[in-house]
Each structure stands twice: as structure tokens, then as C-alpha cells.
Motif scaffolding. Structure first.
Motif, PDB file in Angstrom:
ATOM      1  N   MET A   2       0.854  -1.198   0.000  1.00 12.76           N
ATOM      2  CA  MET A   2       0.000   0.000   0.000  1.00 12.76           C
ATOM      3  C   MET A   2       0.885   1.242   0.000  1.00 12.76           C
ATOM      4  O   MET A   2       1.838   1.354   0.761  1.00 12.76           O
ATOM      5  N   ALA A   3       0.591   2.173  -0.887  1.00 18.81           N
ATOM      6  CA  ALA A   3       1.413   3.378  -1.022  1.00 18.81           C
ATOM      7  C   ALA A   3       1.287   4.261   0.210  1.00 18.81           C
ATOM      8  O   ALA A   3       0.205   4.397   0.785  1.00 18.81           O
ATOM      9  N   PRO A   4       2.396   4.885   0.634  1.00 14.69           N
ATOM     10  CA  PRO A   4       2.315   5.836   1.752  1.00 14.69           C
ATOM     11  C   PRO A   4       1.409   7.010   1.394  1.00 14.69           C
ATOM     12  O   PRO A   4       1.293   7.383   0.227  1.00 14.69           O
ATOM     13  N   ARG A   5       0.768   7.584   2.413  1.00 16.60           N
ATOM     14  CA  ARG A   5      -0.106   8.735   2.208  1.00 16.60           C
ATOM     15  C   ARG A   5       0.513   9.972   2.849  1.00 16.60           C
ATOM     16  O   ARG A   5       0.986   9.923   3.988  1.00 16.60           O
ATOM     17  N   VAL A   6       0.513  11.071   2.103  1.00 14.92           N
ATOM     18  CA  VAL A   6       1.074  12.335   2.587  1.00 14.92           C
ATOM     19  C   VAL A   6       0.011  13.415   2.490  1.00 14.92           C
ATOM     20  O   VAL A   6      -0.699  13.528   1.481  1.00 14.92           O
ATOM     21  N   LEU A   7      -0.092  14.216   3.551  1.00 12.71           N
ATOM     22  CA  LEU A   7      -0.976  15.380   3.570  1.00 12.71           C
ATOM     23  C   LEU A   7      -0.128  16.642   3.471  1.00 12.71           C
ATOM     24  O   LEU A   7       0.841  16.805   4.213  1.00 12.71           O
ATOM     25  N   ILE A   8      -0.483  17.528   2.555  1.00 13.02           N
ATOM     26  CA  ILE A   8       0.139  18.858   2.463  1.00 13.02           C
ATOM     27  C   ILE A   8      -0.877  19.845   3.013  1.00 13.02           C
ATOM     28  O   ILE A   8      -1.922  20.086   2.399  1.00 13.02           O
ATOM     29  N   SER A   9      -0.586  20.412   4.188  1.00 13.67           N
ATOM     30  CA  SER A   9      -1.574  21.268   4.864  1.00 13.67           C
ATOM     31  C   SER A   9      -1.257  22.755   4.755  1.00 13.67           C
ATOM     32  O   SER A   9      -1.956  23.584   5.346  1.00 13.67           O
ATOM     33  N   ASP A  10      -0.204  23.103   4.022  1.00 22.41           N
ATOM     34  CA  ASP A  10       0.105  24.500   3.721  1.00 22.41           C
ATOM     35  C   ASP A  10       0.350  24.622   2.216  1.00 22.41           C
ATOM     36  O   ASP A  10       0.376  23.613   1.508  1.00 22.41           O
ATOM     37  N   LYS A  11       0.562  25.826   1.751  1.00 27.71           N
ATOM     38  CA  LYS A  11       0.743  26.032   0.314  1.00 27.71           C
ATOM     39  C   LYS A  11       2.125  25.563  -0.145  1.00 27.71           C
ATOM     40  O   LYS A  11       3.145  26.062   0.325  1.00 27.71           O
ATOM     41  N   LEU A  12       2.139  24.594  -1.055  1.00 22.61           N
ATOM     42  CA  LEU A  12       3.355  24.179  -1.748  1.00 22.61           C
ATOM     43  C   LEU A  12       3.086  24.281  -3.241  1.00 22.61           C
ATOM     44  O   LEU A  12       1.934  24.262  -3.684  1.00 22.61           O
ATOM     45  N   SER A  13       4.142  24.332  -4.021  1.00 22.26           N
ATOM     46  CA  SER A  13       3.973  24.497  -5.460  1.00 22.26           C
ATOM     47  C   SER A  13       3.426  23.222  -6.101  1.00 22.26           C
ATOM     48  O   SER A  13       3.533  22.123  -5.554  1.00 22.26           O
ATOM     49  N   ASP A  14       2.849  23.398  -7.284  1.00 20.98           N
ATOM     50  CA  ASP A  14       2.337  22.253  -8.037  1.00 20.98           C
ATOM     51  C   ASP A  14       3.457  21.260  -8.340  1.00 20.98           C
ATOM     52  O   ASP A  14       3.238  20.041  -8.359  1.00 20.98           O
ATOM     53  N   ALA A  15       4.665  21.790  -8.577  1.00 24.14           N
ATOM     54  CA  ALA A  15       5.798  20.911  -8.889  1.00 24.14           C
ATOM     55  C   ALA A  15       6.149  20.018  -7.704  1.00 24.14           C
ATOM     56  O   ALA A  15       6.523  18.854  -7.875  1.00 24.14           O
ATOM     57  N   ALA A  16       6.008  20.555  -6.484  1.00 23.34           N
ATOM     58  CA  ALA A  16       6.288  19.746  -5.291  1.00 23.34           C
ATOM     59  C   ALA A  16       5.247  18.644  -5.130  1.00 23.34           C
ATOM     60  O   ALA A  16       5.580  17.498  -4.806  1.00 23.34           O
ATOM     61  N   VAL A  17       3.987  18.996  -5.369  1.00 21.55           N
ATOM     62  CA  VAL A  17       2.914  17.992  -5.299  1.00 21.55           C
ATOM     63  C   VAL A  17       3.166  16.886  -6.319  1.00 21.55           C
ATOM     64  O   VAL A  17       2.993  15.700  -6.035  1.00 21.55           O
ATOM     65  N   GLN A  18       3.636  17.294  -7.492  1.00 20.47           N
ATOM     66  CA  GLN A  18       3.877  16.317  -8.556  1.00 20.47           C
ATOM     67  C   GLN A  18       5.011  15.364  -8.204  1.00 20.47           C
ATOM     68  O   GLN A  18       4.986  14.196  -8.619  1.00 20.47           O
ATOM     69  N   ILE A  19       5.995  15.846  -7.444  1.00 23.22           N
ATOM     70  CA  ILE A  19       7.094  14.962  -7.031  1.00 23.22           C
ATOM     71  C   ILE A  19       6.553  13.789  -6.236  1.00 23.22           C
ATOM     72  O   ILE A  19       6.923  12.636  -6.472  1.00 23.22           O
ATOM     73  N   PHE A  20       5.651  14.059  -5.292  1.00 20.32           N
ATOM     74  CA  PHE A  20       5.036  12.971  -4.521  1.00 20.32           C
ATOM     75  C   PHE A  20       4.322  11.989  -5.449  1.00 20.32           C
ATOM     76  O   PHE A  20       4.462  10.774  -5.333  1.00 20.32           O
ATOM     77  N   LYS A  21       3.553  12.533  -6.374  1.00 16.90           N
ATOM     78  CA  LYS A  21       2.787  11.681  -7.281  1.00 16.90           C
ATOM     79  C   LYS A  21       3.708  10.837  -8.152  1.00 16.90           C
ATOM     80  O   LYS A  21       3.472   9.634  -8.361  1.00 16.90           O
ATOM     81  N   ASP A  22       4.760  11.461  -8.667  1.00 19.39           N
ATOM     82  CA  ASP A  22       5.695  10.743  -9.539  1.00 19.39           C
ATOM     83  C   ASP A  22       6.412   9.619  -8.801  1.00 19.39           C
ATOM     84  O   ASP A  22       6.833   8.633  -9.425  1.00 19.39           O
ATOM     85  N   ARG A  23       6.582   9.779  -7.495  1.00 22.92           N
ATOM     86  CA  ARG A  23       7.268   8.751  -6.702  1.00 22.92           C
ATOM     87  C   ARG A  23       6.302   7.660  -6.236  1.00 22.92           C
ATOM     88  O   ARG A  23       6.696   6.754  -5.496  1.00 22.92           O
ATOM     89  N   GLY A  24       5.039   7.756  -6.636  1.00 21.01           N
ATOM     90  CA  GLY A  24       4.065   6.731  -6.281  1.00 21.01           C
ATOM     91  C   GLY A  24       3.439   6.912  -4.916  1.00 21.01           C
ATOM     92  O   GLY A  24       2.885   5.958  -4.344  1.00 21.01           O
ATOM     93  N   ASP A  36      -2.481  14.218  -0.700  1.00 21.27           N
ATOM     94  CA  ASP A  36      -3.657  15.092  -0.618  1.00 21.27           C
ATOM     95  C   ASP A  36      -3.176  16.521  -0.380  1.00 21.27           C
ATOM     96  O   ASP A  36      -2.507  16.796   0.633  1.00 21.27           O
ATOM     97  N   PHE A  37      -3.493  17.423  -1.293  1.00 19.48           N
ATOM     98  CA  PHE A  37      -3.098  18.826  -1.182  1.00 19.48           C
ATOM     99  C   PHE A  37      -4.265  19.619  -0.624  1.00 19.48           C
ATOM    100  O   PHE A  37      -5.220  19.933  -1.320  1.00 19.48           O
ATOM    101  N   ARG A  38      -4.214  19.915   0.695  1.00 15.85           N
ATOM    102  CA  ARG A  38      -5.308  20.609   1.361  1.00 15.85           C
ATOM    103  C   ARG A  38      -4.743  21.768   2.204  1.00 15.85           C
ATOM    104  O   ARG A  38      -4.707  21.718   3.430  1.00 15.85           O
ATOM    105  N   PRO A  39      -4.303  22.827   1.551  1.00 17.46           N
ATOM    106  CA  PRO A  39      -3.652  23.936   2.269  1.00 17.46           C
ATOM    107  C   PRO A  39      -4.562  24.660   3.253  1.00 17.46           C
ATOM    108  O   PRO A  39      -4.070  25.360   4.141  1.00 17.46           O
ATOM    109  N   GLU A  40      -5.866  24.471   3.126  1.00 15.96           N
ATOM    110  CA  GLU A  40      -6.784  25.142   4.061  1.00 15.96           C
ATOM    111  C   GLU A  40      -6.691  24.556   5.467  1.00 15.96           C
ATOM    112  O   GLU A  40      -7.081  25.201   6.450  1.00 15.96           O
ATOM    113  N   LEU A  41      -6.151  23.340   5.603  1.00 13.56           N
ATOM    114  CA  LEU A  41      -6.095  22.696   6.922  1.00 13.56           C
ATOM    115  C   LEU A  41      -5.050  23.324   7.847  1.00 13.56           C
ATOM    116  O   LEU A  41      -5.135  23.180   9.063  1.00 13.56           O
ATOM    117  N   GLY A  42      -4.071  24.013   7.271  1.00  7.47           N
ATOM    118  CA  GLY A  42      -3.011  24.600   8.089  1.00  7.47           C
ATOM    119  C   GLY A  42      -3.514  25.612   9.095  1.00  7.47           C
ATOM    120  O   GLY A  42      -2.918  25.792  10.157  1.00  7.47           O
TER     121      GLY A  42
END
Length: 531
Positions: A1-23, A27-33
């Protein structure tokens, strides 16, 4: 099962894509911060949490984070993370100290120019339609002495830039060697000497018990008349009230502050004073730096969750991806050695002594130490890991010592762990063979060669005939299959040991039957996590 990561502050789209590319499931939810209750409700679902400064990772959040393994801060400061609570919970806290080094150093240089030439006040005056050319008399930086407090990563860049401006640079840093200072082209001095000589003083140290108020009222009074002070590091390094008085008296000619003791700083004793340049913590506020730290934290967290690499951790020894590949088998071995000795030790432990020999002695010993201690602690605390184990050991007053030595035996390298209690010392040694599999090679000073299995049986006895037959017969009668059988003895007729790798957990009745034979001094089932 793939690890799950929460991004709770603003990060760039490229950073989000790095997680996705690594499998990684991200979840990109900057409103939770900014919504601690909403964050609390979902944090238990995630293995990793990527943040900036808005998210507050409190002990309450960590308590609810039942699956959390790593918190990654895109930036340097981690004041918004309860690192003690994270360590006790076994959660790694990472930051990205190198992504904004140049940006912060450049801001310090810019602030130095601004205060030297009174640029903000001159700009405001000119915008107001005034032409007060004679009012804003500045000073050159060329040939002036810059005092740098803290010549590490950022401070080192400031030193380099200042030398390019033809300034003379003196540096106070207890960790700076004379050789390194010479290479940097700076003069290493004590703090009092720096205060006495510097025309400009810039601070580049973290806020610790040692550095807090390093420019106290007493130290500020030692400065050269007409000095200008720049702080783009951390609020709390300078006594702001004392500095304000020296600015008013004219002893200090100017100051440039990007950080303050209390932030956000909506009011401060320095505000409104002449030739005081203030910015709202902009040291890392460039598009390049914000992108760099976001990409860096995504890479670091992915490397840890997928490969076990620990980079820029604040509560655990770092281990690069390259080190993790080489050290992986040795980390497993160290954990197995600790687990073996921990499962055999029932009384309180006073000390843990670890010997590294040969090739392993050149590796990242701090990380291996954590693996050993975690293995030992798991018996009493199954949830302990390489992050929390040193904290638990310290709380229990256990002394940990390490020795490393050149190759001294038949193996290219080995690790030996000795535990000291009130009653005895107990030791075990192991190595990693060329196939990458760990082996136990010595127990209680008796040489063996035993493969590590998930379920094992350890016995001690007097060296007499019939032991092998008794073990094999009794286990066979109870349907226990033996995968590997290792024997060793100190001398003929002396103490002997047996270590058996069996195909499943041993039932209580089997252990009772072995004990009832009267042949064994000790009968101990062992379990190892070999995944």
C-alpha cells in the motif's frame, strides 16, 4: 500500500507532482493549516505531513497522528512543530536548511546596503516630493569591518559576498576552525573582539539557550561607536529595548531587522526610530527560495517513506539515500542485535556499549546506534523506533557508549553490543555477509554462525551429550520444524549454547517440556522483525 502524505500549507504544483511521480498518495489541502480542528480530524490517516509555517504540529495533533512517520517543513524554522512530542511519538521532523541559504544571505547584504545609505528613508522622502540630498549622508562598505556572528551555511555566504565588496570580515563562531576561517578568507575572533572592531555586525545563528540575547545590553555597550547592526536570522538574538536606547543616544548609527522577538510584529520598540530598516521576515521570501524548499521537502519525505533515507532531520541522525542503500543491511543487523539482547534482559539496563569493527566503523554510527537502542527498547515498548528510542533511553538514565576500530578479525566488519545491568553483562555480535543477510557470530563470547529468522529458540546448557537429540526429538514430537540449527561452546564440558531458527512461534507447552528435561539452564523463545 502506497504511503499517504498530507500537504496542509501552500506548496507548489511541482512539489505535489514529485510525490505523485514517486508513487505516493498525496492530498493537497492547504486550508487545513489554519484549521487545527479539521487537521486533527484527518491526521490519523497519513504517513507524512508536509507543512510551511501556518500549520501548528502540537502534541495534540501528534497524539491523533496514529500512522504519522515524518513531518517535513519547507523552510528552516520549525518553531511550529513540537519536536519533543514528535521524538517521543517516533515521528521524524525534517526541515530544508539549504533551499533558502542564498536568498537569506542576499537579504542580509541588501539590508546592510539599505542601512548604510539610509535608502528606505531617502526613498520615502523623495516620494513625498522633498529633495533632502544633504540629509541622507551614508557610509561606504568598502574597507569597513564586518563582524559575522555565526559563520555556518548562511553566514558563510555572507562572508563570501562581503569579501567581494572589499570588506574586512571577522567572524565569531565556536565551531569555526582556524583552517576553515583561512580558507574563507576571514579572521576568527572571540565575541568581545568582534564587538570592539566591527563597523557592521550581522547575525546568522539559530535561537538556542546559548545564543538567546547574544547581543545583550551588556554586549551592545561593548560595540564600536557608530556601529550598524543587521539581524536576518532569528528574533530574540538581540535585546531590542537596549538597542533602541543606543540608537536614540547615537552610539549605534543604524539597524536593519527582518526578524523580531515577537512575530507578527505589529509594534516594536525599534519601529519609528531614524535609520532603522524593518522588513516582515522576508529572508526566504523569493520565488526561487520558496520553490526550492518545496521541491526539497517533497524529495526528502519521499526518500524517507520509500527508501528509509533520513535527510536534514532535527531529531534523528541523517542518512542519505546513498547511505541508506549501503547501510540498510547493517541497520537491520543492529536492530536484530539489540532485539536479541533486549529479549533476554529482564532487569533494568544501566549501560549499552556498542563496538563497530572494520568496514562498518566507517559508516554513519549515530544512525546504527539508534537502531541498536530501538531493538533493545522494543521489548518494554513495542511502539519505539529509531527516533524515539534514544529519548526513552535517556529518560531511563541509560548510558550509551560507542567504540570503533580497524578490522581485527576474520570478518570485514562486525557489530558487538554489550548491555550492562546490576547483575551481569550480556553481549552479542553480528555481521553482514556478501549476500546482504545479517548473521549472529558470537553470543556470550562463544563463536557461532547463525542466520537470523523470524522465530528462534535460544538455549544454554552444560556441554554434555544428548542436547541435539533432545532438542530435535522434542521439537519434532510437537510438530516444530527446524530451519537452521547452530551450536557453540566455550570449551569441552563448559558452557554451551544452541540457537535454532524454527518455522513458527513456539507454544508454551513446548518450552515447558524443554525446561522439564533439566538439561537446560535457559530456554528462551525469540522473535525478530525480518521484513
Amino acid at each position: 500500500m502506497a504511503p499517504r502524505v498530507l500537504i496542509s500549507d501552500k506548496l507548489s504544483d511541482a512539489a505535489v507532482q514529485i510525490f505523485k511521480d514517486r508513487g505516493i498518495d498525496v492530498d493537497f489541502r492547504p486550508e487545513l493549516g489554519k484549521d487545527k480542528d479539521a487537521l486533527l480530524a484527518v491526521i490519523g490517516e497519513y504517513d507524512g505531513l508536509a507543512i510551511r509555517s501556518a500549520t501548528k504540529v502540537t502534541d495534540k495533533i501528534l497524539e491523533a497522528a496514529t500512522n504519522l512517520k515524518v513531518v517535513g517543513r519547507a523552510g528552516i524554522g520549525t518553531d511550529n512543530v513540537d519536536k519533543d512530542a514528535a521524538s517521543k511519538k517516533g515521528v521524524i521532523v525534517m526541515n530544508t536548511p539549504f533551499g533558502n541559504m542564498i536568498t537569506t544571505a542576499e537579504h542580509a547584504i541588501a539590508m546592510m546596503f539599505a542601512v548604510a545609505r539610509q535608502i528606505p528613508e531617502a526613498s520615502a522622502s523623495t516620494h513625498a516630493g522633498k529633495w533632502e540630498k544633504s540629509k541622507f549622508m551614508g557610509v561606504e562598505l568598502t574597507a569597513k569591518t564586518l563582524g559575522v556572528i555565526g559563520a555556518g551555511n548562511i553566514g558563510g555566504i555572507v562572508c563570501d559576498r562581503a569579501r567581494g565588496l572589499k570588506m574586512k570580515v571577522v567572524a565569531f563562531d565556536p565551531f569555526l576552525s582556524e583552517e576553515k576561517a583561512a580558507k574563507m578568507g576571514v579572521e576568527k575572533v572571540e565575541l568581545d573582539e568582534l564587538l570592539k572592531r566591527a563597523d557592521f555586525i550581522t547575525l546568522h545563528v539559530p535561537l538556542t539557550d546559548t545564543t538567546r540575547n547574544i547581543l545583550s545590553a551588556e554586549n551592545l555597550a561593548k560595540t564600536k561607536k557608530g556601529v550598524r547592526i543587521i539581524n536576518c536570522a532569528r528574533g530574540g538574538l538581540v535585546d531590542e529595548a537596549a538597542l533602541a536606547e543606543l540608537l536614540k543616544s547615537g552610539h549605534v548609527a543604524g539597524a536593519a531587522f527582518d526578524v523580531f522577538a515577537e512575530e507578527p510584529a505589529t509594534e516594536n520598540v525599534l519601529f519609528g526610530l531614524p535609520n532603522v530598516v524593518c522588513t516582515p521576515h522576508l529572508g526566504a521570501a523569493t520565488s526561487e527560495a520558496q520553490e526550492n524548499v518545496a521541491l526539497q521537502v517533497a524529495e526528502q519525505m519521499s526518500n524517507y517513506l520509500l527508501d528509509g533515507a533520513v535527510e536534514n532531520a532535527l531529531n534523528m541522525p541523517s542518512m542519505t539515500a546513498e547511505e541508506a542503500k549501503v547501510m540498510g543491511p547493517w541497520v537491520k543487523l543492529s536492530g536484530h542485535l539489540g532485539s536479541f539482547i533486549g529479549q533476554l534482559t529482564d532487569e533494568p539496563i544501566k549501560a549499552i556499549n556498542i563496538l563497530y569493527d572494520g568496514v562498518v566503523a566507517e559508516m554513519n554510527l549515530a544512525a546504527l546506534n539508534c537502531a541498536v537502542v530501538a531493538g533493545i527498547m522494543k521489548k518494554s515498548n513495542p511502539d519505539v523506533n529509531m527516533v524515539s528510542a534514544p529519548v526513552v533511553a535517556k529518560e531511563r538514565g541509560i548510558q550509551i557508549s560507542t567504540t570503533n576500530q580497524d578490522k581485527s578479525g576474520a570478518f570485514e566488519g562486525y557489530v558487538k553490543v554489550t548491555v550492562v545491568t546490576e547483575k551481569r553483562e550480556r553481549s552479542i555480535a553480528g555481521t553482514v555477509f556478501s549476500d546482504g543477510k545479517p548473521r549472529f557470530i558470537q553470543i556470550k563470547g562463544i563463536n557461532i554462525d547463525a542466520e537470523v529468522g523470524e522465530d528462534m529458540l535460544y538455549t544454554t546448557n552444560e556441554d554434555v551429550p544428548g542436547i541435539i537429540g533432545t532438542l530435535g526429538g522434542l521439537l519434532g514430537k510437537n510438530g516444530v520444524n527446524i530451519a537452521n540449527f547452530t551450536l557453540g561452546r566455550a570449551k569441552t564440558g563448559g558452557e554451551a549454547i544452541a540457537l535454532l531458527y524454527v518455522d513458527g512461534p513456539l507454544q508454551a507447552n513446548v518450552l515447558q517440556e524443554l525446561t522439564a528435561t533439566g538439561l537446560f539452564r535457559q530456554v528462551k523463545p525469540l522473535h525478530f522483525d525480518i521484513a
